[in-house]
Design a protein around this motif. Structure first.
Motif, PDB file in Angstrom:
ATOM      1  N   ILE A 103     -20.044 -86.868 -30.015  1.00 60.92           N
ATOM      2  CA  ILE A 103     -20.052 -85.513 -29.324  1.00 60.92           C
ATOM      3  C   ILE A 103     -18.657 -84.540 -30.328  1.00 60.92           C
ATOM      4  O   ILE A 103     -18.188 -85.121 -31.244  1.00 60.92           O
ATOM      5  N   SER A 104     -19.436 -83.320 -30.974  1.00 57.89           N
ATOM      6  CA  SER A 104     -17.777 -82.145 -31.377  1.00 57.89           C
ATOM      7  C   SER A 104     -17.970 -81.377 -30.858  1.00 57.89           C
ATOM      8  O   SER A 104     -18.545 -80.587 -30.316  1.00 57.89           O
ATOM      9  N   SER A 105     -16.365 -81.164 -30.321  1.00 55.80           N
ATOM     10  CA  SER A 105     -16.320 -80.145 -29.625  1.00 55.80           C
ATOM     11  C   SER A 105     -15.310 -79.179 -30.758  1.00 55.80           C
ATOM     12  O   SER A 105     -14.054 -80.458 -31.153  1.00 55.80           O
ATOM     13  N   ILE A 106     -15.038 -78.028 -31.012  1.00 58.32           N
ATOM     14  CA  ILE A 106     -14.085 -77.392 -31.498  1.00 58.32           C
ATOM     15  C   ILE A 106     -13.481 -76.120 -31.024  1.00 58.32           C
ATOM     16  O   ILE A 106     -13.785 -75.211 -30.595  1.00 58.32           O
ATOM     17  N   ASP A 107     -12.291 -76.183 -30.076  1.00 57.83           N
ATOM     18  CA  ASP A 107     -11.916 -74.920 -29.427  1.00 57.83           C
ATOM     19  C   ASP A 107     -10.486 -74.371 -30.217  1.00 57.83           C
ATOM     20  O   ASP A 107      -9.938 -74.724 -30.394  1.00 57.83           O
ATOM     21  N   ALA A 119     -19.397 -78.085 -35.087  1.00 56.05           N
ATOM     22  CA  ALA A 119     -19.953 -79.608 -35.474  1.00 56.05           C
ATOM     23  C   ALA A 119     -19.479 -79.862 -35.639  1.00 56.05           C
ATOM     24  O   ALA A 119     -18.524 -79.240 -37.373  1.00 56.05           O
ATOM     25  N   GLN A 120     -18.963 -81.517 -36.588  1.00 56.52           N
ATOM     26  CA  GLN A 120     -18.597 -82.547 -37.277  1.00 56.52           C
ATOM     27  C   GLN A 120     -19.636 -82.836 -38.172  1.00 56.52           C
ATOM     28  O   GLN A 120     -20.930 -82.567 -38.312  1.00 56.52           O
ATOM     29  N   LEU A 121     -19.678 -82.567 -39.807  1.00 58.69           N
ATOM     30  CA  LEU A 121     -20.332 -82.830 -40.945  1.00 58.69           C
ATOM     31  C   LEU A 121     -20.680 -84.121 -40.804  1.00 58.69           C
ATOM     32  O   LEU A 121     -20.398 -85.415 -40.103  1.00 58.69           O
ATOM     33  N   ALA A 122     -21.953 -84.263 -41.121  1.00 57.46           N
ATOM     34  CA  ALA A 122     -22.142 -86.175 -41.819  1.00 57.46           C
ATOM     35  C   ALA A 122     -21.253 -87.313 -41.649  1.00 57.46           C
ATOM     36  O   ALA A 122     -21.090 -86.651 -43.225  1.00 57.46           O
ATOM     37  N   VAL A 248     -15.155 -80.060 -40.273  1.00 56.37           N
ATOM     38  CA  VAL A 248     -16.270 -79.940 -39.606  1.00 56.37           C
ATOM     39  C   VAL A 248     -16.296 -78.286 -40.016  1.00 56.37           C
ATOM     40  O   VAL A 248     -15.494 -78.502 -41.106  1.00 56.37           O
ATOM     41  N   ASN A 249     -17.530 -77.966 -39.710  1.00 53.16           N
ATOM     42  CA  ASN A 249     -18.785 -76.555 -40.280  1.00 53.16           C
ATOM     43  C   ASN A 249     -18.261 -76.389 -39.071  1.00 53.16           C
ATOM     44  O   ASN A 249     -18.343 -76.133 -38.176  1.00 53.16           O
ATOM     45  N   ASP A 311     -28.488 -83.370 -40.562  1.00 58.22           N
ATOM     46  CA  ASP A 311     -28.945 -83.818 -38.959  1.00 58.22           C
ATOM     47  C   ASP A 311     -27.384 -82.424 -38.197  1.00 58.22           C
ATOM     48  O   ASP A 311     -26.970 -82.919 -37.095  1.00 58.22           O
ATOM     49  N   GLY A 312     -27.968 -81.459 -39.070  1.00 65.00           N
ATOM     50  CA  GLY A 312     -27.323 -79.992 -38.086  1.00 65.00           C
ATOM     51  C   GLY A 312     -28.079 -80.292 -37.075  1.00 65.00           C
ATOM     52  O   GLY A 312     -27.019 -79.387 -36.219  1.00 65.00           O
TER      53      GLY A 312
END
Length: 518
Positions: A103-107, A119-122, A248-249, A311-312
């Motif tokens: 999972i990726s969460s950016i707040d 999301a995080q990069l590969a 992360v992007n 996988d973006g």
């Protein structure tokens, strides 16, 4: 009397032979027409494309090299072929760093609360637990010495390393609505901004990879990037360079918000939670299926598309659609042309995105196929219908490709622009691996459908971008071209055309058989 009877018998034999010789081409033409019609009918009335697209794109998802998703996709493809009575296998050629996305969460949690798109990069390291910190902008310093002096300021912070875009509107939107003077002013300002940012990076004295590691070593708790793809809401998603901290992007709109708040002194804070799993070293592989030839089993006609993706998103048009074309074409051929004269072989390549590694490995490992290749047909630039076919620099490619293409329905062949002898592809997709060694590989180049901006390596390359009518057309075209190549009486010429002054035939590049670690 006996002599007269013998003469009559002789004339009758000659007449029968003559009629037989006249009938043979007509019969062959009728058989060809019948098979082509059967291909079109099967593709039109019994298409498996939507089912397979759902299972591959939605059910399995992105197929990053080294991930369990890539292995699942290979197993799935092999299972499809076996259901159709086609021999299929996986062939390992190397190893790669194994990594599965979590999972990726950016707040943004200060100065106000907002969940950010990103999301995080590969291959990004996981955070283990959520990390919160202020953001800081990569400094614009005088030189590498000044950059080293600034580096300690990143400790405990998330570093913004990308240029904020002046506008999130693509140029076509400006051209439609803006005053000409406004559009020209924006472009000039953007060009100046891009040059200034290029210099900012250059003055650190580091490459992008080394810059990420330098920030990591200086104590940054994460890196935030944004790689806009020149379309509404769309970013390119590639791989991280960091080894310990997350990269992360963040989408253009939210990245711009963070950047402006940071620049104006509002001291925004973000919380980043990225989970991923390191899998150690895992095999890299190609996936193959084969219909054995009956008359010339040691000569080959190949279908080609890479199975892996970034996988973006879910890799729908790069290269899920190419994969679906080859699966569907093989299914159709097995049903309507089960006993081909030559062996039909499909390559679902691995690690294309890291440098055509799967197809290059195949060329190195299978000289017997390369030496006896009748033709290879590759598809890898999105969901669009094929509109261009070139001769890849082979001198008389026109003689056979034009004949094979002529067998396709008018609705398909009349919209394809041909270029003969064409130029040999030096890279870009897997057909180039074969062309580099003088083997006849041809690219079925598709209509754009805004591929470069909206789906190629982006966070928007999803099922809904597939145009199934175009994919169906490509499956029909591929099946017909493969059938015609199998039926061609002689092995085609691989004589190279004389290239324009200054151009050289591309050299073979060795496959990278291990990687994924920085």
């Amino acid at each position: 009397m006996k002599t007269s009877i013998n003469n009559l018998t002789s004339r009758l034999s000659q007449l029968v032979l003559g009629l037989s010789l006249m009938a043979t081409p007509l019969l062959a033409q009728q058989n060809q027409s019948s098979t082509v019609n059967a291909i079109v009918k099967e593709a039109t009335e019994n298409s498996h494309l939507k089912r397979m697209a759902h299972e591959l794109i939605d059910g399995i998802g992105p197929r990053l090299v080294g991930s369990t998703k890539m292995l699942q996709a290979s197993d799935w493809a092999i299972g499809q072929y076996k259901q159709w009575g086609i021999d299929a296998r996986r062939e390992n050629y190397g190893t790669w760093r194994g990594w599965d996305r979590g999972i990726s969460s950016i707040d943004m949690v200060s100065p106000w609360i907002k969940s950010l798109e990103g999301a995080q990069l590969a291959f990004s390291p996981a955070t283990k637990k959520p990390k919160t910190g202020e953001t800081i902008i990569l400094a614009d310093v005088a030189d590498s010495v000044a950059f080293k002096a600034w580096l300690p300021q990143v400790k405990g912070k998330f570093v913004l390393i990308s240029m904020p875009q002046m506008t999130g509107r693509p140029d076509y939107n400006w051209q439609e609505f803006a005053q000409k003077e406004s559009f020209e002013t924006m472009k000039k300002e953007r060009e100046a901004q891009m040059e200034a940012w290029r210099k900012r990076i250059s003055k650190t004295g580091l490459t992008n990879a080394k810059l990420a590691l330098a920030l990591e070593e200086a104590g940054a708790i994460g890196i935030v990037s944004s790689t806009w793809s020149n379309g509404f809401g769309v970013n390119k998603i590639f791989a991280a360079f960091t080894r310990k901290i997350p990269t992360v992007n963040v989408a253009l709109e939210d990245y711009g918000l963070l950047y402006r708040l940071t620049e104006s002194g509002n001291q925004p804070k973000i919380t980043v939670n990225t989970q991923s799993k390191e899998l150690g070293t895992v095999p890299t592989f190609n996936t193959h299926a084969e219909i054995k030839g009956t008359e010339k089993p040691n000569e080959y006609v190949m279908l080609s598309a890479h199975l892996d993706s970034w996988d973006g998103a879910t890799g729908a048009t790069d290269n899920g659609t190419g994969t679906l074309v080859m699966l569907e074409a093989m299914r159709i051929l097995k049903k309507v042309y089960p006993n081909p004269k030559r062996t039909i072989l499909v390559g679902h390549w691995g690690s294309e995105e890291q440098g055509l590694n799967g197809s290059r490995a195949f060329v190195e490992d299978h000289p017997e196929v390369v030496a006896n290749l009748q033709a290879l047909f590759n598809q890898d630039n999105g969901t669009g219908r094929v509109v261009n076919l070139g001769g890849s620099g082979f001198a008389i490619a026109k003689d056979y490709l034009s004949k094979w293409l002529a067998a396709a329905p008018d609705t398909i062949k009349n919209r394809i622009k041909t270029n003969f002898p064409g130029t040999p592809g030096g890279g870009g997709s897997d057909f180039a691996s074969f062309v580099a060694v003088g083997a006849p590989g041809f690219n079925l180049s598709s209509l754009s459908w805004s591929y470069g901006a909206y789906t190629w390596h982006t966070n928007r390359d999803t099922y809904d971008k597939i145009v199934f009518d175009d994919v169906k057309s490509n499956a029909i075209l591929t099946a017909i071209m493969v059938y015609m190549a199998c039926e061609e009486p002689e092995k085609i010429s691989t004589e190279k055309a004389e290239l324009p002054a200054g151009q050289k035939w591309p050299s073979q590049v060795k496959s990278k058989r291990s990687g994924g670690t920085n």
